[in-house]
Enzyme design. Structure first.
Site, mmCIF file in Angstrom:
data_model
loop_
_atom_site.group_PDB
_atom_site.id
_atom_site.type_symbol
_atom_site.label_atom_id
_atom_site.label_comp_id
_atom_site.label_asym_id
_atom_site.label_seq_id
_atom_site.Cartn_x
_atom_site.Cartn_y
_atom_site.Cartn_z
ATOM 1 N N TYR A 132 0.892 -1.162 0.000
ATOM 2 C CA TYR A 132 0.000 0.000 0.000
ATOM 3 C C TYR A 132 0.922 1.200 0.000
ATOM 4 C CZ TYR A 132 -4.423 -2.338 1.364
ATOM 5 O OH TYR A 132 -5.565 -3.094 1.398
ATOM 6 N N LYS A 214 -2.427 -5.771 -8.340
ATOM 7 C CA LYS A 214 -3.613 -6.445 -7.793
ATOM 8 C C LYS A 214 -4.785 -5.471 -7.747
ATOM 9 C CE LYS A 214 -5.127 -8.667 -3.418
ATOM 10 N NZ LYS A 214 -5.885 -7.653 -2.681
ATOM 11 N N GLY A 271 -13.775 -15.062 -3.488
ATOM 12 C CA GLY A 271 -14.826 -16.077 -3.423
ATOM 13 C C GLY A 271 -14.371 -17.516 -3.550
ATOM 14 N N ARG A 273 -13.687 -20.916 -2.474
ATOM 15 C CA ARG A 273 -13.987 -21.731 -1.283
ATOM 16 C C ARG A 273 -13.891 -23.228 -1.570
ATOM 17 N NH1 ARG A 273 -13.806 -17.098 -0.231
ATOM 18 N NH2 ARG A 273 -15.243 -15.808 0.962
HETATM 19 C C1 LIG Z 1 -10.078 -9.129 6.308
HETATM 20 C C2 LIG Z 1 -9.422 -8.841 5.009
HETATM 21 C C3 LIG Z 1 -8.290 -8.021 4.981
HETATM 22 C C4 LIG Z 1 -7.654 -7.749 3.773
HETATM 23 N N1 LIG Z 1 -6.501 -7.013 3.775
HETATM 24 C C5 LIG Z 1 -5.881 -6.751 2.601
HETATM 25 C C6 LIG Z 1 -4.656 -6.038 2.574
HETATM 26 O O1 LIG Z 1 -4.112 -5.650 3.602
HETATM 27 N N2 LIG Z 1 -4.103 -5.790 1.374
HETATM 28 C C7 LIG Z 1 -4.668 -6.213 0.201
HETATM 29 O O2 LIG Z 1 -4.136 -5.957 -0.882
HETATM 30 N N3 LIG Z 1 -5.810 -6.921 0.197
HETATM 31 C C8 LIG Z 1 -6.421 -7.201 1.372
HETATM 32 N N4 LIG Z 1 -7.573 -7.951 1.360
HETATM 33 C C9 LIG Z 1 -8.081 -8.506 0.088
HETATM 34 C C10 LIG Z 1 -7.487 -9.888 -0.186
HETATM 35 O O3 LIG Z 1 -6.138 -9.792 -0.541
HETATM 36 C C11 LIG Z 1 -8.233 -10.606 -1.327
HETATM 37 O O4 LIG Z 1 -8.288 -9.768 -2.445
HETATM 38 C C12 LIG Z 1 -9.646 -11.059 -0.944
HETATM 39 O O5 LIG Z 1 -9.686 -11.480 0.398
HETATM 40 C C13 LIG Z 1 -10.110 -12.190 -1.860
HETATM 41 O O6 LIG Z 1 -11.428 -12.567 -1.578
HETATM 42 P P1 LIG Z 1 -11.822 -13.784 -0.598
HETATM 43 O O7 LIG Z 1 -11.658 -13.253 0.799
HETATM 44 O O8 LIG Z 1 -13.210 -14.084 -0.959
HETATM 45 O O9 LIG Z 1 -10.854 -14.914 -0.863
HETATM 46 C C14 LIG Z 1 -8.200 -8.246 2.566
HETATM 47 C C15 LIG Z 1 -9.331 -9.070 2.609
HETATM 48 C C16 LIG Z 1 -9.932 -9.382 3.814
HETATM 49 C C17 LIG Z 1 -11.127 -10.282 3.807
#
Ligand SMILES: Cc1cc2nc3c(=O)[nH]c(=O)nc-3n(C[C@H](O)[C@H](O)[C@H](O)COP(=O)(O)O)c2cc1C
Length: 339
Positions: A132, A214, A271, A273
């Site tokens: 970030y 990303k 998503g 799972r």
């Molecule tokens: C609780 C949480 C915190 C996250 N923190 C970050 C982060 O710090 N940096 C980032 O690039 N993405 C973050 N993400 C996004 C994840 O990298 C990812 O894109 C996302 O969780 C994918 O979806 P899924 O949870 O359904 O697998 C976060 C997601 C969640 C659920």
């Protein structure tokens, strides 16, 4: 419910029982009406696999390569903030489970474990660092330098977050980071650099590691990412936590793959799972996938063993599904294997 979790959904229920309401709201929630978050799952349910039969599937492997590195399965650990809020060992537990499973863990900028500490805790592990970019560029550069010095092998720029999405579960519960936890880069305290642009990819490439972008959902941005030298792209909507109303990642995947046209590796998250979700993503052109919440549910329920088990379950599901699909490896999965 049986106490022995047999799939990721079981871990999700166990995690909900284990986590306090504050942590659960943060981990489970999405932005706005959570339409996009639900769509990520619904898109996997809409798509169907097209199995081929009477194929010799005695020797099936889930092995693949990502950016030239051999992995035991096409499932990486997505960057997820604040993992010590899920389990006391946090990112250390996740890194050890990922290393044992033979895959890459991507450490978040907003992690509760420093890059150096993670490297020391899981020395044999494969790790990427998620970036970030804060207004405070010096803090950002300090973290990247620590990752580079400690054997992280790619920088993953999260491009969908000039500001944090509006997550209403957090608002309702008045979400607070537990006082005993510190983030390497404070997601809530530091401001993001909202002026970040494609030109900044050159700055990032200057650290000498491959750059992964990303948060891409369109052909236009996929094209720009390639022109600016991305080694890989992650089709992601941040698990539905940023702009609500954008498509499911599975539905955005094909236009991105087409625009990239082989110039970079295309990964997908959002998503996932099930092992069959991974196969649908591969069929629509993804090279590999990442899991966020699936990992978190394992971590919250059982720590390192839980993350290891989630990876094992997904790997086993995928291996069986490959055989039933008539494929011997991820590379055998083609566009004709899904509708
Ligand atoms: C609780 C949480 C915190 C996250 N923190 C970050 C982060 O710090 N940096 C980032 O690039 N993405 C973050 N993400 C996004 C994840 O990298 C990812 O894109 C996302 O969780 C994918 O979806 P899924 O949870 O359904 O697998 C976060 C997601 C969640 C659920």
């Amino acid at each position: 419910m049986s106490r022995v979790p047999v799939n990721v959904h079981d871990y999700e229920r166990l995690a909900e029982e284990t986590l306090d309401a504050n942590a659960h709201a943060y981990f489970a929630g999405g932005a706005g009406d959570e339409v996009t978050m639900r769509e990520n799952r619904a898109a996997f349910e809409r798509r169907k696999l097209r199995p081929r039969v009477l194929v010799d599937v005695r020797a099936v492997t889930t092995r693949t390569t990502v950016l030239g590195t051999e992995l035991a399965l096409p499932i990486l650990i997505a960057p997820v903030a604040l993992q010590r809020m899920a389990h006391p060992e946090g990112e250390v537990a996740t890194a050890r489970a990922a290393a044992a499973a033979g895959t890459i863990m991507c450490l978040s900028t907003a992690a509760t474990t420093r890059p150096a500490e993670l490297a020391e805790a899981a020395p044999g592990g494969l790790r990427w660092f998620q970036v970030y970019v804060f207004d405070n560029r010096a803090l950002t550069e300090e973290l990247i330098a620590e990752a580079v010095d400690n054997g992280f092998s790619a920088l993953v720029l999260t491009a969908d977050t000039p500001y944090l999405g509006r997550r209403e579960r957090d608002l309702r519960i008045d979400f607070k980071v537990p006082e005993h936890l510190t983030m390497s880069g404070d997601l809530f305290g530091e401001g993001f650099d909202a002026a970040l642009s494609w030109r900044d990819l050159e700055w990032l490439a200057g650290f000498g590691l491959p750059v992964v972008v990303k948060g891409i959902l369109t052909a236009e941005d996929a094209q720009l990412a390639c022109e600016h030298g991305s080694a890989a792209i992650v089709v992601s909507n941040h698990g539905g936590r940023q702009l609500d109303g954008v498509p499911a990642t599975l539905d955005a995947l094909e236009e991105v793959v087409e625009a990239v046209d082989g110039r970079a590796e295309v990964l997908l998250d959002g998503g996932i799972r099930r092992g069959t979700d991974v196969l649908k993503a591969l069929a629509l052109g993804a090279h590999a996938t990442l899991i966020g919440r699936a990992m978190l549910w394992g971590l919250a329920a059982r720590g390192e063993e839980g993350v290891a088990d989630v990876l094992r379950l997904l790997r086993d599901e995928m291996e069986l599904a490959l055989a039933l699909l008539g494929c011997s490896s991820p590379a055998d999965v083609t566009r004709a294997h899904a509708t």
